[in-house]
Design a protein around this motif. Sequence first.
Motif, PDB file in Angstrom:
ATOM      1  N   GLY A   1      46.392  78.230  18.130  1.00 59.54           N
ATOM      2  CA  GLY A   1      45.715  78.208  16.973  1.00 59.54           C
ATOM      3  C   GLY A   1      46.458  77.856  15.783  1.00 59.54           C
ATOM      4  N   GLU A   2      47.576  77.300  16.028  1.00 61.89           N
ATOM      5  CA  GLU A   2      48.350  76.789  14.658  1.00 61.89           C
ATOM      6  C   GLU A   2      48.486  75.337  14.669  1.00 61.89           C
ATOM      7  N   VAL A   3      48.198  74.592  13.742  1.00 65.78           N
ATOM      8  CA  VAL A   3      48.506  73.344  13.377  1.00 65.78           C
ATOM      9  C   VAL A   3      49.912  72.899  13.270  1.00 65.78           C
TER      10      VAL A   3
ATOM     11  N   SER B   1      40.117  71.660  11.836  1.00 61.76           N
ATOM     12  CA  SER B   1      40.939  71.696  13.124  1.00 61.76           C
ATOM     13  C   SER B   1      41.087  70.370  13.785  1.00 61.76           C
ATOM     14  N   PHE B   2      41.835  70.324  14.852  1.00 57.46           N
ATOM     15  CA  PHE B   2      42.107  69.275  15.502  1.00 57.46           C
ATOM     16  C   PHE B   2      41.542  69.676  17.108  1.00 57.46           C
TER      17      PHE B   2
ATOM     18  N   ALA C   1      49.339  65.098  14.973  1.00 55.87           N
ATOM     19  CA  ALA C   1      48.927  66.430  14.474  1.00 55.87           C
ATOM     20  C   ALA C   1      48.252  67.272  15.747  1.00 55.87           C
ATOM     21  N   ALA C   2      48.233  68.343  16.051  1.00 63.09           N
ATOM     22  CA  ALA C   2      47.707  69.087  17.196  1.00 63.09           C
ATOM     23  C   ALA C   2      47.950  70.740  16.926  1.00 63.09           C
TER      24      ALA C   2
ATOM     25  N   SER D   1      44.150  61.411  12.489  1.00 61.07           N
ATOM     26  CA  SER D   1      42.879  61.687  12.300  1.00 61.07           C
ATOM     27  C   SER D   1      42.244  61.627  13.628  1.00 61.07           C
ATOM     28  N   GLU D   2      41.102  62.073  13.750  1.00 61.57           N
ATOM     29  CA  GLU D   2      40.204  62.225  15.103  1.00 61.57           C
ATOM     30  C   GLU D   2      38.760  61.974  14.512  1.00 61.57           C
ATOM     31  N   ALA D   3      38.279  60.869  15.309  1.00 60.58           N
ATOM     32  CA  ALA D   3      37.126  60.275  14.982  1.00 60.58           C
ATOM     33  C   ALA D   3      35.682  61.096  15.416  1.00 60.58           C
TER      34      ALA D   3
END
Length: 407
Positions: free
Chosen positions: A177-179, A139-140, A172-173, A130-132
Amino acid sequence: MTETETAWPAPVSSSYPALAERFRPIFRQIAEGAIQREAERILPYEPIAWLKAAGFGTVRIPVAEGGFGATIPELFGLLIELSAADSNVTQALRAHFGAVEDILAAGTADRRARWIPRFLAAELVGSALSEAAGNTLGSFETRLTTDGDLLRLSGTKFYSTGTLYADWINFAAEKDGEVLSGLVSATAEGVTRHDDWSGFGQTLTGSGTTVFENAAVHPGDVFPFDARSKYRTAFYQLVHLATLSGIGRAAARDLTEQVAARRRAYSHGAAGTVQTDPQVLQVVGHVRSLAYAAAATTLQAAQGAQLVYDLSIAGQPEQAAQAAIVSEIGVDQAQPVVAKLVLEATETLFDALGASATVRATALDRHWRNARTLSSHNPLIYKQRIVGDYAVNGTAPPSFWMVGSVS
């Protein structure tokens, strides 16, 4: 084992008693220091080291490959018992068991050969998904780039549960353009782990910030995000349910012990002693019943994930995909109920004890704080809506939960 320690739900398995007994001495040892760790904010490095030394991280690995060969319901039975000892420890191990499931149920031969030995060497995995702030929903901001024979990882993650105690970090990154999903060494140059989780519950889980600054990642440890177990979403939520169930059991245990030891009584009570007061005994019974129902519901939901696993390794992908939907709905149905059962149990216990139970030394408030924190993940109202949408319209649940900016 005393009578007050029995009569709890357990997996329906002839092998579970022996499996659980192997780890129960460690669980008891962990429980002995739980209040001190909570009061003094002592991170549970030592309890996690005890579990590593005992091979706890390998309970799901088949016996033929060096593990204990536990089923998924057996794993969650163990996690409920561990959570009754210290729920922080269970949550800190959540990402590890999820990573093991990905390898067992969906790992290629190369990935399996690469990771099973690491697990058997007692290496643990933490989480950095997760990103806060900064990322757009879906997206990431975290990126992977190519650097010769290596990949480089850069970005900032929050809710990095378990990373403080981990040897590897599951991330996860995005790349071109691909996760993608992958694992990076927790001690690699460019990896910084911060103990800055400030929630009022689950305070020792290491759920703070992880920063990646051009950290080296082996290409063999990166794979498409969907190349994971089909029941991954249900599995991760089941860990929360097991943790909640263990909190309920711990609340019932602490209440029982305090009532049994109490020597003071009220002049307007219903009996001469607290131990014979029918109203107090009713509260004890009610709290135990709530905790019992929570654990029974969790173990029932775990059977759905086991079915998906069995179908996956049997080479039946279509049947596994359908079973994964049913498993996820089962977990979604269980989550609001288990949360409410445990929150009620952790609040109601005070009715039998009075104001003296609120002193900090007893740390009884930790049960409610921890349960409330866990129950706030992936909001319960959305789970109920998803269940309703499936029941009425046949809509499949989302395969992955994310948070991000919508503007």
